[in-house]
Design a protein around this motif. Structure first.
Motif, PDB file in Angstrom:
ATOM      1  N   ALA A 188      53.036  70.327 -40.307  1.00  0.00           N
ATOM      2  CA  ALA A 188      52.369  69.128 -39.801  1.00  0.00           C
ATOM      3  C   ALA A 188      51.361  68.602 -40.817  1.00  0.00           C
ATOM      4  O   ALA A 188      50.676  69.366 -41.496  1.00  0.00           O
ATOM      5  N   ARG A 189      51.284  67.274 -40.903  1.00  0.00           N
ATOM      6  CA  ARG A 189      50.292  66.651 -41.775  1.00  0.00           C
ATOM      7  C   ARG A 189      48.921  66.610 -41.105  1.00  0.00           C
ATOM      8  O   ARG A 189      47.899  66.619 -41.776  1.00  0.00           O
ATOM      9  N   THR A 190      48.905  66.528 -39.782  1.00  0.00           N
ATOM     10  CA  THR A 190      47.650  66.623 -39.037  1.00  0.00           C
ATOM     11  C   THR A 190      47.206  68.081 -39.034  1.00  0.00           C
ATOM     12  O   THR A 190      48.015  68.978 -38.793  1.00  0.00           O
ATOM     13  N   LYS A 191      45.941  68.328 -39.292  1.00  0.00           N
ATOM     14  CA  LYS A 191      45.457  69.686 -39.490  1.00  0.00           C
ATOM     15  C   LYS A 191      45.054  70.365 -38.181  1.00  0.00           C
ATOM     16  O   LYS A 191      44.754  69.704 -37.183  1.00  0.00           O
ATOM     17  N   ILE A 192      45.053  71.702 -38.215  1.00  0.00           N
ATOM     18  CA  ILE A 192      44.715  72.506 -37.037  1.00  0.00           C
ATOM     19  C   ILE A 192      43.466  73.329 -37.320  1.00  0.00           C
ATOM     20  O   ILE A 192      43.407  74.075 -38.299  1.00  0.00           O
ATOM     21  N   VAL A 193      42.462  73.171 -36.449  1.00  0.00           N
ATOM     22  CA  VAL A 193      41.244  73.981 -36.483  1.00  0.00           C
ATOM     23  C   VAL A 193      41.324  74.956 -35.316  1.00  0.00           C
ATOM     24  O   VAL A 193      41.594  74.547 -34.183  1.00  0.00           O
ATOM     25  N   ALA A 194      41.106  76.236 -35.578  1.00  0.00           N
ATOM     26  CA  ALA A 194      41.201  77.254 -34.522  1.00  0.00           C
ATOM     27  C   ALA A 194      39.915  78.057 -34.456  1.00  0.00           C
ATOM     28  O   ALA A 194      39.372  78.476 -35.485  1.00  0.00           O
ATOM     29  N   THR A 195      39.419  78.286 -33.248  1.00  0.00           N
ATOM     30  CA  THR A 195      38.181  79.030 -33.044  1.00  0.00           C
ATOM     31  C   THR A 195      38.458  80.529 -33.062  1.00  0.00           C
ATOM     32  O   THR A 195      39.405  81.014 -32.433  1.00  0.00           O
ATOM     33  N   VAL A 196      37.619  81.260 -33.795  1.00  0.00           N
ATOM     34  CA  VAL A 196      37.761  82.708 -33.905  1.00  0.00           C
ATOM     35  C   VAL A 196      36.967  83.376 -32.785  1.00  0.00           C
ATOM     36  O   VAL A 196      35.808  83.039 -32.532  1.00  0.00           O
ATOM     37  N   GLY A 197      37.611  84.317 -32.107  1.00  0.00           N
ATOM     38  CA  GLY A 197      36.966  85.056 -31.033  1.00  0.00           C
ATOM     39  C   GLY A 197      37.649  86.393 -30.838  1.00  0.00           C
ATOM     40  O   GLY A 197      38.503  86.789 -31.648  1.00  0.00           O
ATOM     41  N   PRO A 198      37.325  87.103 -29.771  1.00  0.00           N
ATOM     42  CA  PRO A 198      37.873  88.444 -29.564  1.00  0.00           C
ATOM     43  C   PRO A 198      39.403  88.507 -29.568  1.00  0.00           C
ATOM     44  O   PRO A 198      39.978  89.533 -29.921  1.00  0.00           O
ATOM     45  N   ALA A 199      40.059  87.414 -29.200  1.00  0.00           N
ATOM     46  CA  ALA A 199      41.529  87.425 -29.127  1.00  0.00           C
ATOM     47  C   ALA A 199      42.200  87.360 -30.494  1.00  0.00           C
ATOM     48  O   ALA A 199      43.404  87.624 -30.601  1.00  0.00           O
ATOM     49  N   CYS A 200      41.434  87.013 -31.535  1.00  0.00           N
ATOM     50  CA  CYS A 200      42.091  86.796 -32.827  1.00  0.00           C
ATOM     51  C   CYS A 200      41.231  87.157 -34.025  1.00  0.00           C
ATOM     52  O   CYS A 200      41.526  86.718 -35.145  1.00  0.00           O
ATOM     53  N   ASP A 201      40.165  87.934 -33.849  1.00  0.00           N
ATOM     54  CA  ASP A 201      39.229  88.113 -34.960  1.00  0.00           C
ATOM     55  C   ASP A 201      39.572  89.252 -35.910  1.00  0.00           C
ATOM     56  O   ASP A 201      38.854  89.486 -36.883  1.00  0.00           O
ATOM     57  N   SER A 202      40.669  89.967 -35.681  1.00  0.00           N
ATOM     58  CA  SER A 202      41.097  90.996 -36.632  1.00  0.00           C
ATOM     59  C   SER A 202      41.818  90.346 -37.797  1.00  0.00           C
ATOM     60  O   SER A 202      42.352  89.234 -37.679  1.00  0.00           O
ATOM     61  N   VAL A 203      41.853  91.016 -38.932  1.00  0.00           N
ATOM     62  CA  VAL A 203      42.529  90.468 -40.103  1.00  0.00           C
ATOM     63  C   VAL A 203      44.003  90.217 -39.798  1.00  0.00           C
ATOM     64  O   VAL A 203      44.565  89.178 -40.174  1.00  0.00           O
ATOM     65  N   GLU A 204      44.622  91.140 -39.096  1.00  0.00           N
ATOM     66  CA  GLU A 204      46.049  90.996 -38.765  1.00  0.00           C
ATOM     67  C   GLU A 204      46.312  89.737 -37.938  1.00  0.00           C
ATOM     68  O   GLU A 204      47.230  88.968 -38.236  1.00  0.00           O
TER      69      GLU A 204
END
Length: 482
Positions: A9-25
């Motif tokens: 996509a040319r439109t960009k995606i900003v994603a908030t970091v929290g407990p569900a996704c804050d590991s490096v993996e």
């Protein structure tokens, strides 16, 4: 390296970091799914916890080979409920509650707030909105130490939930001591974007820019539009800011929710005229907190933001605490791509003053786009140290894939917010032969369902920004792939 990709996509995606996704993996998974910028919400957690998130993001960037951007969201003067006597607390229609000073109360009919001057700034008849506007109170009377209210829209509230005061002009500063501390930390740790909450005037933006300037911080300042005063001062705020966020959560409570869609379109159009990137945020795929698929209305919401001309869309709780963070990013990317395949609106005329400030870059970017369209080029490559030429090029809204190559990793990360720009790190971009070889090698490896996107004999239009070639403002050239 799998990103940048020509077919995303040319439109960009900003994603908030929290407990569900804050590991490096998990962060690596989100980058591969299409995240361009990660948001750290300073309203939740300490600086030490922010530093841990940032370290994991940088590690994920190295592992994926994609220099993802980082946005620190300053909490600003967000007013919140204090500790409630019971958790949760039910508010019935007509029930009376009294706001008192302090941080907590044991009485079931008393409420407190994080804003010490709340009672001083309330008047009889004011509305007090709780829990993102789902519960509403009306002020009956105000005395020296208390404000008596009754419930006009019932519901459930919890400790630390937000308080909104539509129509009440607060005297609180745009940046609290905690915001200043977080901004200084961001400046010292090479954060790419810093967003300021509850902006009311251009002076609020200037105060943050001055603070960052004192630390020689090049981060782009993003003004969050979520107050009626911000809409009143929109032109000047957009002029002062480096970018804007349409923060629809609080905005939809502070103004009539029926006005929010039109306000979004107005904000985006104003940003486009001033050549400023804009992010649409809040509840874009809200149901994906617990569902693996969005609703049709949510899919339409993302698509309409793209059609309005936004540069980016933001995921909040969907990735921070949701059950399906990777799926939320992937489906947002799919919706954006399908929408972009339709006929996108052309960019509105650029404001005259802004155009003069970027006159050379604007002219060369327009010329490069015109040449690429005229000869059917498969790719536009921009060589830039600072990212300024790429910023201007993104406003042409050309669907010809564009890669922006810089030898500064900070510039590469900042370009992640620019619509239609795929940023790439490359040393020695002054050497045109080396630059073409680098871009050609990358482009030749790009496929879609096994079909090469760029083939031998295809042309690439190369635009070198004014800060790249010595003794030249800008250079435009056409190259044929061997």
């Amino acid at each position: 390296m799998t990103r940048p990709r020509l077919n995303e996509a040319r439109t960009k995606i900003v994603a908030t970091v929290g407990p569900a996704c804050d590991s490096v993996e998990r962060l690596c998974e989100l980058i591969e799914a299409g995240v361009d910028v990660f948001r750290i919400n300073s309203a939740h957690g300490t600086i030490e916890q922010h530093a841990e998130k940032l370290a994991n993001i940088r590690t994920a960037s190295i592992q994926t080979g994609f220099p993802v951007g980082v946005l620190l969201d300053l909490a600003g003067p967000k007013i919140r409920l204090g500790q409630l006597a019971t958790e949760p607390m039910q508010c019935s229609l007509g029930q009376k509650f009294t706001f008192i000073r302090g941080q907590s109360s044991d009485a079931p009919d008393e409420l407190t707030s994080s804003y010490a001057r709340l009672i001083d700034e309330l008047d009889r008849g004011d509305r007090v909105m709780l829990a993102d506007g789902t519960v509403a109170l009306e002020v009956e009377s105000v005395s020296a130490d208390k404000a008596v209210c009754h419930v006009v829209a019932p519901g459930e509230i919890r400790s630390r939930q937000g308080i909104n005061l539509p129509g009440v002009k607060l005297s609180v500063s745009a940046m609290l001591p905690a915001d200043i501390e977080n901004a200084i930390w961001a400046a010292q740790n090479e954060i790419d974007f810093i967003s300021l909450s509850f902006v009311r005037t251009s002076e609020d933006v200037r105060s943050l820019k001055d603070l960052l300037g004192s630390y020689e911080c090049p981060a782009l300042v993003i003004a969050k539009i979520e107050k009626p005063e911000a809409l009143e001062n929109l032109e000047r705020i957009v002029e002062e800011a480096d970018g804007v966020m349409v923060a629809r959560g609080d905005l939809g409570v502070e103004i009539d929710v029926a006005e929010t869609p039109v306000a979004q379109k107005r904000i985006i159009a104003t940003c486009k005229r001033h050549m400023k990137p804009v992010i649409v945020a809040t509840q874009m795929l809200e149901s994906m907190h617990h569902s693996s698929r969005p609703t049709r209305a949510e899919a339409s919401d993302v698509a309409n933001a793209v059609l309005d001309g936004t540069d980016a869309c933001m995921l909040s709780g969907e990735t921070a605490i949701g059950d399906y963070p990777r799926e939320a990013v992937a489906i947002m990317n799919r919706i954006m791509r399908k929408t972009e395949e339709s006929e996108l609106p052309t960019s509105p005329a650029v404001d005259g003053k802004i155009e003069a400030a970027h006159r050379m870059a604007h002219a060369v970017a327009q010329a490069g786009t015109s040449v690429a369209e005229a000869i059917g080029s498969k790719l536009i490559a921009i060589a830039t140290h600072s990212g300024g030429t790429a910023w201007v090029k993104s406003n042409t809204r050309s669907l010809i894939p564009t890669v922006a190559v810089s030898d500064h990793v900070a510039s590469v990360r900042r370009m992640n917010l620019f619509w239609g720009i795929e940023p790439m790190l490359c040393e020695n971009i002054q050497d045109t032969h080396h630059l073409i070889e680098h871009v050609t090698r990358w482009a030749s490896a790009q496929t879609d369902n096994g079909v090469a996107l760029v083939n031998s004999g295809d042309t690439i239009v190369v635009v070198s920004g004014s800060d790249v070639i010595e003794n030249a403002d800008s250079v435009l050239s056409v190259h044929t792939l061997p």
